[in-house]
Design an enzyme around this catalytic site. Structure first.
Site, PDB file in Angstrom:
ATOM      1  N   SER A 108       0.828  -1.206   0.000  1.00 15.36           N
ATOM      2  CA  SER A 108       0.000   0.000   0.000  1.00 15.36           C
ATOM      3  C   SER A 108       0.863   1.257   0.000  1.00 15.36           C
ATOM      4  O   SER A 108       1.904   1.324   0.663  1.00 15.36           O
ATOM      5  CB  SER A 108      -0.900   0.014   1.243  1.00 15.36           C
ATOM      6  N   TYR A 131      -1.560   6.060  -4.650  1.00 12.34           N
ATOM      7  CA  TYR A 131      -2.581   7.103  -4.609  1.00 12.34           C
ATOM      8  C   TYR A 131      -1.956   8.345  -5.227  1.00 12.34           C
ATOM      9  O   TYR A 131      -0.749   8.592  -5.045  1.00 12.34           O
ATOM     10  CB  TYR A 131      -2.973   7.434  -3.161  1.00 12.34           C
ATOM     11  N   THR A 157      -4.854   3.138  -7.697  1.00 10.89           N
ATOM     12  CA  THR A 157      -6.211   3.004  -7.143  1.00 10.89           C
ATOM     13  C   THR A 157      -7.062   4.167  -7.640  1.00 10.89           C
ATOM     14  O   THR A 157      -6.694   5.333  -7.443  1.00 10.89           O
ATOM     15  CB  THR A 157      -6.148   2.962  -5.604  1.00 10.89           C
ATOM     16  N   LYS A 229      -6.961  -0.105 -10.315  1.00 11.54           N
ATOM     17  CA  LYS A 229      -7.708  -0.886  -9.322  1.00 11.54           C
ATOM     18  C   LYS A 229      -8.955  -0.106  -8.912  1.00 11.54           C
ATOM     19  O   LYS A 229      -8.853   1.037  -8.435  1.00 11.54           O
ATOM     20  CB  LYS A 229      -6.810  -1.112  -8.095  1.00 11.54           C
ATOM     21  N   SER A 251     -12.651  -4.199  -8.356  1.00 14.69           N
ATOM     22  CA  SER A 251     -12.587  -4.010  -6.899  1.00 14.69           C
ATOM     23  C   SER A 251     -13.536  -2.902  -6.484  1.00 14.69           C
ATOM     24  O   SER A 251     -13.704  -1.924  -7.217  1.00 14.69           O
ATOM     25  CB  SER A 251     -11.148  -3.610  -6.516  1.00 14.69           C
ATOM     26  N   HIS A 253     -12.901  -1.752  -3.369  1.00 13.41           N
ATOM     27  CA  HIS A 253     -12.101  -1.292  -2.242  1.00 13.41           C
ATOM     28  C   HIS A 253     -12.575  -1.965  -0.943  1.00 13.41           C
ATOM     29  O   HIS A 253     -12.599  -1.347   0.126  1.00 13.41           O
ATOM     30  CB  HIS A 253     -12.196   0.230  -2.115  1.00 13.41           C
ATOM     31  N   ARG A 288     -13.013 -15.394   0.709  1.00 11.22           N
ATOM     32  CA  ARG A 288     -12.775 -15.993   2.026  1.00 11.22           C
ATOM     33  C   ARG A 288     -12.559 -17.501   1.975  1.00 11.22           C
ATOM     34  O   ARG A 288     -12.283 -18.130   2.996  1.00 11.22           O
ATOM     35  CB  ARG A 288     -13.975 -15.728   2.962  1.00 11.22           C
TER      36      ARG A 288
END
Ligand code: FMN
Ligand SMILES: CCCCCCC(=O)C(=O)O
Length: 366
Positions: A108, A131, A157, A229, A251, A253, A288
């Site tokens: 990130s 970003y 992103t 993304k 995505s 987010h 998951r």
């Protein structure tokens, strides 16, 4: 002593017990009513797998190639901010676990360990999430640092012109720590009594004017491939092809930005169809289970990224916890492949999944 978790969802409770409420809420929370947060997981549960039988599955292989890099499975670690709030070793522990499992980690932009610390901690293939700040020279500097430190792709992103409204963070007055990457460049210290300090920081720095033409600017300052993304529609997928990105990540987010945006698995197919195999389509949101990974691959994703479960593993047991999470998902995927008649990732096809569309589901509910 707590019972050992037997699936990745069970790490969430361990993380809750391990973390201060402010940080657990930050990791677990979504935007507003958290409707999309719930839907990201539930939408997977409405999709069924159509297995083939009488296929020799005595040897199965989950390995694949992502953006030209061979990995042990179509699993990546999603970029998530501030891992030191979960564990003192932060992103270095996550990177080491990713390296050991031979999966790609996306670091990130708002990491708590520096780009250099992560790069020197292991030999994993790493991508860097970006970003764009109002002070673009800071973003450009970070891109150059990532490139210099051996990161292999930039993931821009595009769903965060502003931060989503995360009510648990507002109630907790969530405080972001000082980020070492930005030392001497920008201060993350905010002192507002009014709500989320993180939101106050974000609204001060994020460049809400970022738009399609800026992809050209980003491509001009790096030789790394640029992926975007946060794509959720066919229209934006086509636009992404036009501006020449190297890949798309479907995505929302982790449902932290726009509540009532669709569950990502429900829009994956429309993006895959629009892209027609011209560039890789990656996916995240609500993964998951190994069966979820299988479903996303059957619908056309090349790989999936895992967000919260990795953080929960980290909070519960550092590097080892992250390894456990990745290995559980890998093992579940391998078993799903065997039980569905797929020896390799390439064998997973559209015919292995019967997708219940969102419309069909809601028609059934009424
Ligand atoms: C605590 C947290 C922090 C995140 N930080 C970032 C970030 O810094 N940059 C980014 O692009 N996405 C960020 N995301 C979104 C993830 O990359 C990913 O899209 C999402 O977590 C996937 O959903 P999942 O958590 O259900 O697996 C964050 C998500 C969470 C939960
Ligand atoms: C510019 C500061 C924003 C940090 C937020 C990190 C993030 O993406 C998240 O979902 O949280």
């Amino acid at each position: 002593m707590e019972a050992e978790p037997v699936n990745v969802s069970e790490f969430q409770e361990l993380a809750r017990l391990a973390l201060p409420k402010m940080y657990y809420d930050f990791y677990a929370g979504g935007a507003e009513d958290q409707h999309t947060l719930e839907e990201n997981v539930k939408a997977f549960q409405r999709i069924f797998i159509c297995p083939r039988v009488l296929i020799d599955v005595s040897r199965t292989d989950t390995s694949t190639t992502i953006m030209g890099y061979k990995t042990s499975a179509p699993i990546m670690v999603a970029p998530t901010a501030m891992h030191k709030l979960a564990h003192p070793e932060g992103e270095v522990a996550t990177a080491r676990a990713s390296a050991t499992a031979n999966v790609i980690m996306v670091l990130s932009f708002n990491s708590t360990c520096t780009v250099e610390e992560v790069a020197s901690s292991c030999n994993a293939v790493r991508f860097f999430q970006l970003y764009v700040y109002k002070r673009r020279e800071i973003s450009a500097f970070m891109v150059q640092r990532a490139e210099r430190n051996g990161f292999k792709a930039i993931i821009l992103t595009v769903d965060t012109p502003r931060l989503g409204r995360r009510e648990p963070d507002i109630k907790n007055k969530m405080v972001a720590p000082q980020l070492k990457n930005f030392e001497g460049l920008i201060s993350t210290e905010m002192n507002t009594d009014k709500g989320s300090n993180l939101e106050a920081f974000a609204s001060g720095v994020l460049d809400a004017s970022l738009c399609w033409k800026d992809i050209g600017w980003l491509k001009s300052i790096t030789s790394l491939p640029v992926l975007i993304k946060g794509v959720l529609t066919r229209e934006d997928a086509l636009r992404a092809l036009e501006v020449g990105v190297a890949g798309i990540i479907v995505s929302n987010h982790g449902a932290r930005q726009l509540d009532y945006s669709p569950a990502t698995i429900n829009v994956l197919e429309e993006v895959v169809v629009a892209v027609q195999g011209k560039i890789p389509v990656l996916f995240d949101g609500g993964v998951r289970r190994g069966t979820d990974i299988f479903k996303a691959l059957a619908i056309g994703a090349q790989a999936v990224m895992i967000g919260r479960p990795v953080i929960y593993g980290l909070a519960a047991n550092g590097e080892h916890g992250v390894s456990r999470v990745i290995n559980m998902l890998k093992d579940e995927l391998e078993l799903t492949m065997a039980l569905s008649g797929c020896c390799t990732v390439k064998d997973i096809s559209r015919s292995h999944s019967s997708k219940v569309s969102a419309q069909a589901y809601y028609a059934w509910m009424i």
